[in-house]
Design an enzyme around this catalytic site. Structure first.
Site: not given
Ligand code: NDP
Length: 479
Positions: A149-150, A174, A211, A248, A283
């Site tokens: 994630p960013w 990715k 995907d 996660e 998070c």
């Protein structure tokens, strides 16, 4: 400022190549500034990266643990030489202050040190049954897709690719589209430390590149960190080939403050950090506080005072203690939540000092807010806000606070604030979270320790030694 060398490129089988199109990566503190570009790979390029990783797996999976450890030792030395540049690049594409970016890079290097140091001993077969000798041996699984994630792109990317590669797997990473550049630069620098094809990196829209990756039958393992909705999609998409999944996911961590809590400077400082670190885009940030009614006003007053000491500005400025939000989508989402809270009659107390009021609208800056007069049922309390905002809700009895803490699909972390350790332990037993902290919240100092989220916050991850065991198959060998 010059763009990073890997800007706009992807890494396939040891070569950095251009994609048909690219998109801007902007500085969230000055959105008119382009920090670099992110390549928009298509399905074919994604397939090629998986192909390169599959080919490289043949050899890499047969290397000794000592050889892999030596590659990581090289990698540590290589990234250390470039730490300052990486820290500044991370600030410019992510927004977090220099001090926080420096921790992310330092800890990422530390993970490679752990790999360099611990892999040989971890790889040794383990005798589990001396009566009839049975040995547990470990075997790498193949190509691991790492999707990150960013919010803390480097730390969370490294947390997954390092144990995967240390275990003898090859990876296709990715990174998130909003914030891919520092990870790309890390891979550019690290490429020469590993055989060709061990590290691959593709960028592009998650719903195309991600995907494609998770559906590829040659990918045996997926290590994903991101939102719960995307996690669900990955489970569906990967089901036909039953891959090993580590997810996660999102969180809505509660802090429960009991009537006997010690709310001294240390406690308030810890709580503030746990809410506002990375502008709340963490998070495991505290995202809602349940406080015993008798301490509600005192806690609100003290937290507001601490929030008021926040200096909001460009992360590259040493005075800044909180940077902007990372992107327009997140900014609009948190802004919308606060506007809605305000319209619904909650008390939204906006705090902190703007470092550069004239440049305020040039970036995704937001002042931190303490929100009171709400209830457990408010939207702001029930969702993962991922921003610099904290709702405080009073409770009367412990069991009410526990019920509210558990009234969520999430279960990452929680905390109990009380002078009575035994009482904290009793409550911890009743709160459904991957880890419960006493008078603190969120992060373990020791990188070996990691506790996966429960409920819809996580799946499949392992806790010991950075989760190394997740990335390999264990098999029994018996005489
Ligand atoms: P997303 O789930 O939107 O994206 C995460 C990654 O998945 C990105 O690289 C994204 O690519 C990619 N992706 C998007 N769609 C797909 C798809 N269909 N298939 C495969 N990959 C896809 O999360 P965010 O980046 O918005 O990150 C924030 C979320 O991450 C929050 O919910 C936060 O709690 C969670 N998180 C969890 C952590 C944990 O350890 N539990 C740690 C940090 C964050 P692209 O960027 O191109 O869309």
């Amino acid at each position: 400022m010059t763009e990073p060398e890997s800007s706009g490129l992807i890494l396939v089988g040891g070569r950095w190549i251009a994609t048909a199109s690219t998109r801007k990566v902007v500085n969230p503190a000055r959105t008119a500034e382009q920090v670099g570009r992110v390549g928009q790979a298509d399905e074919n390029a994604t397939d090629d990266a998986v192909g390169a990783a599959s080919t490289a797996f043949e050899e890499w999976s047969r290397t000794s643990a000592q050889t892999r450890a030596a590659c990581f030792a090289d990698a540590v030395a290589r990234l250390r030489e470039h730490t300052d540049d990486l820290v500044r690049l991370l600030v410019r594409e992510n927004g977090k202050p220099l001090s926080e970016a420096a921790i992310d890079i330092a800890r990422s290097i530390e993970m490679m040190e752990i790999a360099a140091h611990d892999v040989p001993a971890w790889s040794k077969p383990e005798l589990i049954e001396p009566g009839q000798p049975v040995w547990i041996r470990r075997r790498p699984r193949g190509v691991t897709a790492v999707i990150s994630p960013w919010n803390s792109p480097v730390l969370l990317g490294f947390r997954r690719w390092v144990p995967a590669v240390a275990g003898g797997n090859t990876v296709v990473l990715k990174p998130a589209s909003y914030c891919p550049l520092t990870l790309m630069e890390c891979f550019r620098l690290l490429g020469p430390c590993f055989p060709v094809g061990v590290l691959n990196l593709v960028t592009g829209p998650g719903d195309i590149v991600g995907d494609r990756l998770v559906g590829d039958p040659r990918v045996s393992t997926i290590a994903f960190t991101g939102g719960t909705e995307t996690g669900r999609r990955i489970v569906q998409r990967s089901a036909s080939t039953l891959k090993k999944l580590s997810l996660e996911l999102g969180g809505n961590d509660p802090a429960v403050v009991l009537e006997d809590a010690v709310l001294d400077n240390t406690a308030i400082e810890r709580m503030t950090r746990a809410i506002l670190r990375a502008t709340g885009q963490v998070c495991v940030a505290v995202k809602r506080i349940y406080v015993h009614r008798s301490r509600h006003d005192e806690l609100t007053e003290k937290l507001t005072a601490a929030f008021n000491r926040t200096v909001i500005g460009d992360g590259l400025n040493d005075e800044t203690t909180m940077g902007p939000l990372n992107n327009r989508t997140q900014f609009d989402f948190v802004r919308g939540l606060l506007d809605h809270a305000d319209r619904s009659g909650l008390n939204v107390k906006v705090c902190g000092r703007k470092l550069n009021p004239d440049g305020w609208d040039d970036g995704y800056f937001m002042q931190p807010a303490v929100v009171t007069r709400g209830t457990h049922d408010d939207e702001l309390v029930g969702c993962e806000q991922f921003g610099p905002v904290i709702p405080i809700v009073p409770f009367e009895e412990d069991r009410q606070a526990v019920a509210w803490a558990n009234d969520t699909i999430y279960g990452l972390r929680a905390s109990v604030w009380t002078a009575d350790r035994a009482r904290a332990e009793r409550l911890a037993d009743r709160i459904h979270a991957g880890a419960v902290f006493h008078n603190n919240h969120g992060i373990f100092g020791d990188l070996h320790l990691e506790f996966p989220g429960v409920k819809q916050s996580g799946l499949g991850h392992e806790s010991r030694l950075m989760g190394f065991d997740f990335y390999v198959d264990s098999y029994g060998f018996a005489d």
